[in-house]
Design a protein around this motif. Structure first.
Motif, PDB file in Angstrom:
ATOM      1  N   PRO A   7      47.749  27.549  74.729  1.00 57.13           N
ATOM      2  CA  PRO A   7      48.995  26.401  73.709  1.00 57.13           C
ATOM      3  C   PRO A   7      48.843  25.634  73.724  1.00 57.13           C
ATOM      4  O   PRO A   7      48.647  24.983  71.745  1.00 57.13           O
ATOM      5  CB  PRO A   7      50.522  26.093  74.811  1.00 57.13           C
ATOM      6  CG  PRO A   7      50.001  26.877  75.274  1.00 57.13           C
ATOM      7  CD  PRO A   7      48.896  27.859  75.545  1.00 57.13           C
ATOM      8  N   GLU A   8      47.233  24.905  73.730  1.00 57.73           N
ATOM      9  CA  GLU A   8      46.418  24.366  73.806  1.00 57.73           C
ATOM     10  C   GLU A   8      45.614  23.865  72.578  1.00 57.73           C
ATOM     11  O   GLU A   8      45.097  23.091  71.742  1.00 57.73           O
ATOM     12  CB  GLU A   8      45.573  23.376  75.253  1.00 57.73           C
ATOM     13  CG  GLU A   8      46.394  23.541  76.348  1.00 57.73           C
ATOM     14  CD  GLU A   8      46.806  24.321  76.906  1.00 57.73           C
ATOM     15  OE1 GLU A   8      46.246  25.295  76.209  1.00 57.73           O
ATOM     16  OE2 GLU A   8      47.632  24.233  78.180  1.00 57.73           O
ATOM     17  N   SER A  11      47.730  23.629  69.645  1.00 51.01           N
ATOM     18  CA  SER A  11      48.352  22.109  68.695  1.00 51.01           C
ATOM     19  C   SER A  11      47.197  21.966  69.119  1.00 51.01           C
ATOM     20  O   SER A  11      47.031  20.753  67.664  1.00 51.01           O
ATOM     21  CB  SER A  11      48.449  21.803  70.473  1.00 51.01           C
ATOM     22  OG  SER A  11      48.564  19.926  70.826  1.00 51.01           O
ATOM     23  N   ARG A  12      45.785  21.655  69.342  1.00 54.33           N
ATOM     24  CA  ARG A  12      44.809  21.520  68.950  1.00 54.33           C
ATOM     25  C   ARG A  12      44.356  21.689  66.908  1.00 54.33           C
ATOM     26  O   ARG A  12      44.332  21.002  66.235  1.00 54.33           O
ATOM     27  CB  ARG A  12      43.404  21.212  69.463  1.00 54.33           C
ATOM     28  CG  ARG A  12      43.277  20.638  70.911  1.00 54.33           C
ATOM     29  CD  ARG A  12      41.891  21.214  71.177  1.00 54.33           C
ATOM     30  NE  ARG A  12      41.897  22.221  71.716  1.00 54.33           N
ATOM     31  CZ  ARG A  12      41.989  22.533  72.936  1.00 54.33           C
ATOM     32  NH1 ARG A  12      42.700  22.297  73.855  1.00 54.33           N
ATOM     33  NH2 ARG A  12      41.051  24.252  72.818  1.00 54.33           N
ATOM     34  N   VAL A  14      47.024  22.410  65.066  1.00 49.43           N
ATOM     35  CA  VAL A  14      47.737  21.342  63.889  1.00 49.43           C
ATOM     36  C   VAL A  14      47.525  20.354  63.784  1.00 49.43           C
ATOM     37  O   VAL A  14      47.640  19.423  62.555  1.00 49.43           O
ATOM     38  CB  VAL A  14      49.543  21.865  65.003  1.00 49.43           C
ATOM     39  CG1 VAL A  14      50.057  21.040  64.525  1.00 49.43           C
ATOM     40  CG2 VAL A  14      49.929  23.039  64.637  1.00 49.43           C
ATOM     41  N   ASP A  15      47.071  20.118  65.364  1.00 49.76           N
ATOM     42  CA  ASP A  15      46.727  18.489  64.933  1.00 49.76           C
ATOM     43  C   ASP A  15      45.224  18.312  64.089  1.00 49.76           C
ATOM     44  O   ASP A  15      45.236  17.348  63.511  1.00 49.76           O
ATOM     45  CB  ASP A  15      46.237  17.494  66.271  1.00 49.76           C
ATOM     46  CG  ASP A  15      47.726  17.363  67.442  1.00 49.76           C
ATOM     47  OD1 ASP A  15      48.129  17.089  66.763  1.00 49.76           O
ATOM     48  OD2 ASP A  15      46.863  17.140  68.530  1.00 49.76           O
TER      49      ASP A  15
END
Length: 91
Positions: A7-8, A11-12, A14-15
């Motif tokens: 998931p991390e 998340s990175r 998407v950021d």
């Protein structure tokens, strides 16, 4: 992508996506008919996270080429695992 990606990492990615990137989300009448074609954009972004903007395309191209060259290895491993599983009565 499911459980294959941390998931991390998503998340990175998407950021790090720029606002001009496009992806497709197709909704179907049932969950099995729903397709997240935006996943390709997320995967591409994960492969170049932290790479300077002017080096992103060459970096992505090099990584994609490497992965394509490894496909025969993955296919051979699948055959070996299938033979093993069959011999052990697992399938």
């Amino acid at each position: 992508m499911g459980g294959h990606v941390l998931p991390e990492a998503v998340s990175r990615a998407v950021d790090g996506l720029s606002y001009d990137r496009l992806g497709v989300l197709e909704f179907g009448a049932v969950i099995g008919a729903t397709h997240f074609k935006v996943a390709g954009e997320l995967i591409a972004e994960m492969l170049v996270t932290g790479v300077p903007e002017n080096q992103r395309l060459p970096s992505l191209q090099a990584k994609m080429k490497t992965m394509a060259q490894l496909l025969p290895v993955v296919q051979a491993l699948e055959v070996v695992l299938a033979i093993y599983a069959d011999a052990r009565g697992l399938i």
